[in-house]
Design an enzyme around this catalytic site. Structure first.
Site, PDB file in Angstrom:
ATOM      1  N   GLY A  12      25.590  43.480  28.423  1.00  0.00           N
ATOM      2  CA  GLY A  12      27.019  44.252  28.085  1.00  0.00           C
ATOM      3  C   GLY A  12      27.424  43.817  26.985  1.00  0.00           C
ATOM      4  O   GLY A  12      27.099  42.427  26.390  1.00  0.00           O
ATOM      5  N   GLY A 115      23.062  37.877  27.770  1.00  0.00           N
ATOM      6  CA  GLY A 115      23.441  36.830  29.072  1.00  0.00           C
ATOM      7  C   GLY A 115      22.356  36.382  29.791  1.00  0.00           C
ATOM      8  O   GLY A 115      21.233  36.387  29.261  1.00  0.00           O
ATOM      9  N   GLY A 117      20.724  37.721  32.304  1.00  0.00           N
ATOM     10  CA  GLY A 117      19.578  38.435  32.200  1.00  0.00           C
ATOM     11  C   GLY A 117      18.529  38.681  31.185  1.00  0.00           C
ATOM     12  O   GLY A 117      17.377  38.724  31.208  1.00  0.00           O
ATOM     13  N   THR A 138      28.389  36.227  26.884  1.00  0.00           N
ATOM     14  CA  THR A 138      29.026  36.781  27.906  1.00  0.00           C
ATOM     15  C   THR A 138      30.604  36.846  28.164  1.00  0.00           C
ATOM     16  O   THR A 138      30.956  35.541  27.890  1.00  0.00           O
ATOM     17  CB  THR A 138      28.525  36.774  29.403  1.00  0.00           C
ATOM     18  OG1 THR A 138      29.349  37.062  30.483  1.00  0.00           O
ATOM     19  CG2 THR A 138      28.209  35.112  29.607  1.00  0.00           C
ATOM     20  N   ASP A 140      32.182  36.533  30.603  1.00  0.00           N
ATOM     21  CA  ASP A 140      32.322  36.002  31.957  1.00  0.00           C
ATOM     22  C   ASP A 140      32.325  34.499  31.807  1.00  0.00           C
ATOM     23  O   ASP A 140      32.820  33.857  32.803  1.00  0.00           O
ATOM     24  CB  ASP A 140      31.169  36.360  33.008  1.00  0.00           C
ATOM     25  CG  ASP A 140      31.176  37.850  33.227  1.00  0.00           C
ATOM     26  OD1 ASP A 140      32.096  38.283  32.847  1.00  0.00           O
ATOM     27  OD2 ASP A 140      30.103  38.350  33.556  1.00  0.00           O
ATOM     28  N   MET A 182      37.668  41.272  35.028  1.00  0.00           N
ATOM     29  CA  MET A 182      36.193  40.976  35.349  1.00  0.00           C
ATOM     30  C   MET A 182      35.741  39.649  35.500  1.00  0.00           C
ATOM     31  O   MET A 182      36.514  38.994  35.726  1.00  0.00           O
ATOM     32  CB  MET A 182      35.395  41.729  34.063  1.00  0.00           C
ATOM     33  CG  MET A 182      35.345  43.240  34.006  1.00  0.00           C
ATOM     34  SD  MET A 182      34.370  43.913  32.536  1.00  0.00           S
ATOM     35  CE  MET A 182      34.214  45.382  32.869  1.00  0.00           C
ATOM     36  N   ARG A 276      51.471  48.013  42.838  1.00  0.00           N
ATOM     37  CA  ARG A 276      50.833  48.612  42.055  1.00  0.00           C
ATOM     38  C   ARG A 276      49.606  47.872  41.754  1.00  0.00           C
ATOM     39  O   ARG A 276      49.690  46.554  41.468  1.00  0.00           O
ATOM     40  CB  ARG A 276      51.478  49.115  40.907  1.00  0.00           C
ATOM     41  CG  ARG A 276      52.826  50.283  41.103  1.00  0.00           C
ATOM     42  CD  ARG A 276      52.395  51.492  41.618  1.00  0.00           C
ATOM     43  NE  ARG A 276      53.377  52.585  41.880  1.00  0.00           N
ATOM     44  CZ  ARG A 276      53.911  52.584  43.118  1.00  0.00           C
ATOM     45  NH1 ARG A 276      53.754  51.857  44.152  1.00  0.00           N
ATOM     46  NH2 ARG A 276      55.180  53.368  43.064  1.00  0.00           N
ATOM     47  N   LEU A 283      38.309  47.424  29.020  1.00  0.00           N
ATOM     48  CA  LEU A 283      39.428  47.229  28.233  1.00  0.00           C
ATOM     49  C   LEU A 283      39.228  45.592  27.715  1.00  0.00           C
ATOM     50  O   LEU A 283      39.276  45.195  26.480  1.00  0.00           O
ATOM     51  CB  LEU A 283      40.691  47.173  28.490  1.00  0.00           C
ATOM     52  CG  LEU A 283      41.280  48.396  28.704  1.00  0.00           C
ATOM     53  CD1 LEU A 283      42.801  48.442  29.169  1.00  0.00           C
ATOM     54  CD2 LEU A 283      41.400  49.187  27.165  1.00  0.00           C
TER      55      LEU A 283
END
Ligand code: F6P
Length: 358
Positions: A12, A115, A117, A138, A140, A182, A276, A283
């Site tokens: 990503g 990352g 992977g 990443t 993350d 995320m 909501r 993004l």
């Protein structure tokens, strides 16, 4: 011919990738090397070898750009991961074809920016005799082998900005706004973004939650006179008796997502409040990198070239104690860094009245 080094971006995308590329090119040029950028991750290594020469001109002005100027993919022939923790073998025939291209282009070593992977793939290339240097990436921020990855700070900034915006609409309408972020199996983006954006409830994979506890926390806020509430939900979060919400399988792994809407519905059901859900999605991966990510990316790129120059093949750049160092890729793969449920960050959040729904 000048010595040549290859570089590719894999998995990503995230803000800061171009800062790394720029760092690689400028540090390599200083050594009199030429940089070859392979397009679309490892796929560019396959015959006929989809590549471009990266020189000063090609990296001019890219620091502020999100994404990667040489493209990336999390699919294709080199996928070495099949879900968290599992390792698949990249076929020897695929590696042999990549080696053929690297030899043909006279490339002595390859910098792989990716990352977990991608590092798993890098390790297999290294084991097959291709000189590799890894650069961890990443949003993350979940790699055990490095205290920080670039991209994370930019993602957190997006979450914080979203919460700032949602705060006003939440209070105006006296609503509960649920924001899904995320992070895959780690709650770092939710935790950091939630604290920075003044969230009232943060739900992370590391602390399974209870819907009744979430509802109780919102009712308590109402009783205290708070007009609205902000709930941040990590895409990998799950209730105590539930499972992670998964979408389709892609690139060897399940895509996570969808928990935000479920949390919103459960809150509405239990509190009777208008609720909501807003999914921030990609993004969080776009836009200009923050100052921190530009600097970290530059330092990582320069370090990767230094490691190649010193012959530290099979190693990955790593950020430790404010210094950019290196670790063996073999020690870095398959080791996720998760949020310690009883750690200082979680405790700090609890001390500023953030509920984890537990
Ligand atoms: O690993 C980075 C990440 O953005 C995760 O937070 C998220 O789960 C995943 O990638 C999304 O991947 P894709 O871009 O393939 O949808």
């Amino acid at each position: 011919m000048k010595p040549r080094i290859g570089v590719l971006t894999s998995g990503g995308d995230c803000p800061g990738l171009n800062a790394v590329l720029r760092g690689v090119v400028l540090a390599a040029e200083k050594l009199g090397w030429e940089v070859i950028g392979f397009r679309d991750g490892f796929e560019g290594l396959l015959p006929p070898g989809d590549h471009i020469v990266l020189d000063r001109k090609s990296i001019d002005g890219i620091m502020a750009l999100g994404g990667t100027i040489i493209g990336t993919t999390n699919r294709g022939h080199f996928i070495a991961k099949v879900g968290a923790g599992d390792r698949a073998v990249v076929p020897g025939e695929v590696i042999a074809r990549a080696r053929e291209i690297l030899n043909k282009l006279g490339i002595q070593s390859l910098i792989i920016i990716g990352g977990d992977g991608s590092m798993t793939t890098a390790l297999q290339l290294q084991e097959a005799g291709i000189n590799c240097i890894g650069v961890p990436k990443t949003i993350d921020n979940d790699l055990e082998a490095t205290a920080m990855t670039f991209g994370f700070d930019s993602a957190v900034d997006v979450v914080m900005d979203a919460l700032d915006r949602l705060h006003t609409t939440a209070t105006s309408h006296k609503r509960v706004m649920v924001v899904e972020v995320m992070g895959r199996h780690a709650g770092w983006i939710a935790l950091h973004g939630g604290i920075a954006g003044g969230a009232d409830i943060i739900l992370i994979p590391e602390i399974p939650f209870d819907y009744n506890k979430i509802a109780a926390a919102i009712k308590e806020r109402d009783a205290r006179g708070n007009l609205g509430s902000l709930v941040v939900v990590a895409e990998g979060a799950r209730s105590k008796d539930g499972q992670q919400v998964k979408r389709e399988m892609e690139g060897g792994e399940f895509r996570l997502g969808g928990i935000g809407e479920i949390v919103a519905q459960e809150i509405a059901k239990r509190t009777g409040k208008q609720t909501r859900c807003c999914i921030l999605g990609h993004l969080q991966r776009g836009g200009a990198p923050t100052t921190l990510d530009r600097i970290l990316g530059t330092r990582f790129g320069v370090k990767a070239v230094q490691l190649a120059n010193e012959g530290h093949f099979g190693s990955m750049v790593s950020y430790q104690n404010y210094q950019v160092r290196h670790v063996p890729i073999a020690d870095a793969v398959n080791r996720l860094r998760l949020v310690p449920p009883n750690g200082e960050m979680v405790q700090t959040a609890r001390d500023v009245e953030i509920s984890f729904g537990d």
